[in-house]
Design a protein around this motif. Structure first.
Motif, short mmCIF file in Angstrom:
data_model
loop_
_atom_site.label_atom_id
_atom_site.label_comp_id
_atom_site.label_asym_id
_atom_site.label_seq_id
_atom_site.Cartn_x
_atom_site.Cartn_y
_atom_site.Cartn_z
N CYS A 166 1.54 1.24 -14.81
CA CYS A 166 2.53 0.51 -14.03
C CYS A 166 3.79 0.51 -14.88
O CYS A 166 3.80 0.00 -16.00
N ALA A 226 0.84 -1.18 0.00
CA ALA A 226 0.00 0.00 0.00
C ALA A 226 0.88 1.23 0.00
O ALA A 226 2.01 1.19 0.45
N GLY A 227 0.30 2.32 -0.49
CA GLY A 227 1.04 3.58 -0.53
C GLY A 227 2.29 3.44 -1.35
O GLY A 227 2.30 2.80 -2.37
N ARG A 283 3.37 1.81 -9.58
CA ARG A 283 1.97 1.78 -10.02
C ARG A 283 1.38 3.12 -9.64
O ARG A 283 1.46 3.53 -8.47
N PHE A 284 0.83 3.83 -10.64
CA PHE A 284 0.34 5.18 -10.37
C PHE A 284 -0.83 5.52 -11.27
O PHE A 284 -1.11 4.82 -12.25
N GLU A 285 -1.52 6.59 -10.91
CA GLU A 285 -2.61 7.12 -11.71
C GLU A 285 -2.17 8.47 -12.27
O GLU A 285 -1.45 9.22 -11.59
N THR A 327 -0.01 10.29 -9.43
CA THR A 327 -0.20 9.92 -8.04
C THR A 327 0.25 8.48 -7.84
O THR A 327 -0.39 7.55 -8.35
N GLU A 380 -4.38 4.71 -15.73
CA GLU A 380 -3.68 3.95 -14.71
C GLU A 380 -2.45 3.34 -15.36
O GLU A 380 -2.53 2.82 -16.48
N LYS A 394 0.56 5.03 -6.32
CA LYS A 394 -0.28 4.17 -5.49
C LYS A 394 0.54 3.09 -4.79
O LYS A 394 0.25 2.72 -3.67
N ASP A 395 1.54 2.57 -5.47
CA ASP A 395 2.44 1.56 -4.92
C ASP A 395 3.81 1.71 -5.57
O ASP A 395 3.91 2.13 -6.73
#
Length: 178
Positions: free
Chosen positions: A146, A29-30, A128-130, A114, A144, A116-117
Motif C-alpha cells: 500500500c 473495490a477494484g 493498494r496492490f500485489e 496488480t 502486498e 486492488k484498490d
C-alpha cells in the motif's frame, strides 16, 4: 502445507495491522476512487481535475511497469520515500539504489503490479496492490503493498510505503546477488 498457510495468514495480519494503523478505514473495490473528503477549515473537496490527472499518471506508471518499463519514472528526483517501520530515503537516487535494488536485483522477471484498490483526494493517491515475480532462483516472489503518494506536477514527491517486510527479508536471505 499448514505451516505455509499459517505463515501466509501471519503475513496478512502483519500487513493489515500496518496498513490499518496508518490509514484508518478504507473501503472500495477494484480501482475505484473514494469520494473526496472535506478539507480542514471547510474548504470543500479536492480539485476534481487535479485528482483525475494524478489518477491517470499513476495508472500510466503501473501500466508502464507491467509492460516491462519502469514505474519509478514517476518519482520526483527529490522524493522523500518512507518505508513504514523501515527507513526514509531522501532522493530518488538513494531510494532506487538502497531501497528498491535489493529486491529488484533478485528478480528474474518484472514485478507485475496488480492494483486492488485506488483512492484519490487532491494531491494524494493511495494504491493498494500485489506484486508478483519470479526470483533468480526460480521461486515465486509475492508481496502486498500500500503506497500513499503525494503528487505535484505529475510526479511523486512523498511516499509512505507499507509492505510485507518478512517476504522481502526471505527473498534477500534466500537469493544471493551474482
Amino acid at each position: 502445507m499448514m505451516k505455509d498457510s499459517a505463515t501466509q495468514h501471519s503475513r496478512r495480519v502483519l500487513l493489515t495491522a500496518g496498513v490499518a494503523g496508518g490509514l484508518t478505514t478504507l473501503a472500495g473495490a477494484g480501482a475505484a476512487s473514494a469520494a473526496p473528503a472535506e478539507r480542514p477549515g471547510g474548504h470543500g473537496p479536492g480539485k476534481p481535475g487535479e485528482e483525475g490527472r494524478n489518477r491517470a499518471a499513476v495508472l500510466r506508471a503501473f501500466a508502464r511497469q507491467n509492460a516491462g518499463g519502469d514505474i519509478y519514472e514517476i518519482l520526483h528526483d527529490d522524493i522523500r520515500w518512507t518505508i513504514v517501520n523501515g527507513r526514509t530515503y531522501t532522493s530518488k537516487a538513494e531510494f532506487l539504489a538502497e531501497g528498491s535494488a535489493p529486491i529488484l536485483d533478485r528478480l528474474a522477471s518484472i514485478l507485475r503490479m496488480t492494483i486492488k484498490d485506488m483512492w484519490t483526494d487532491g494531491d494524494t493517491v493511495i494504491i493498494r496492490f500485489e506484486g508478483d515475480a519470479t526470483a533468480t532462483d526460480g521461486v515465486h516472489y509475492h508481496n502486498e503493498y500500500c503506497w500513499i503518494w503525494q503528487m505535484r506536477g505529475g510526479k511523486v514527491v512523498r511516499c509512505h510505503a507499507f509492505l510485507d517486510m518478512i517476504a522481502v527479508r526471505e527473498l534477500i536471505e534466500r537469493v544471493e546477488l551474482t
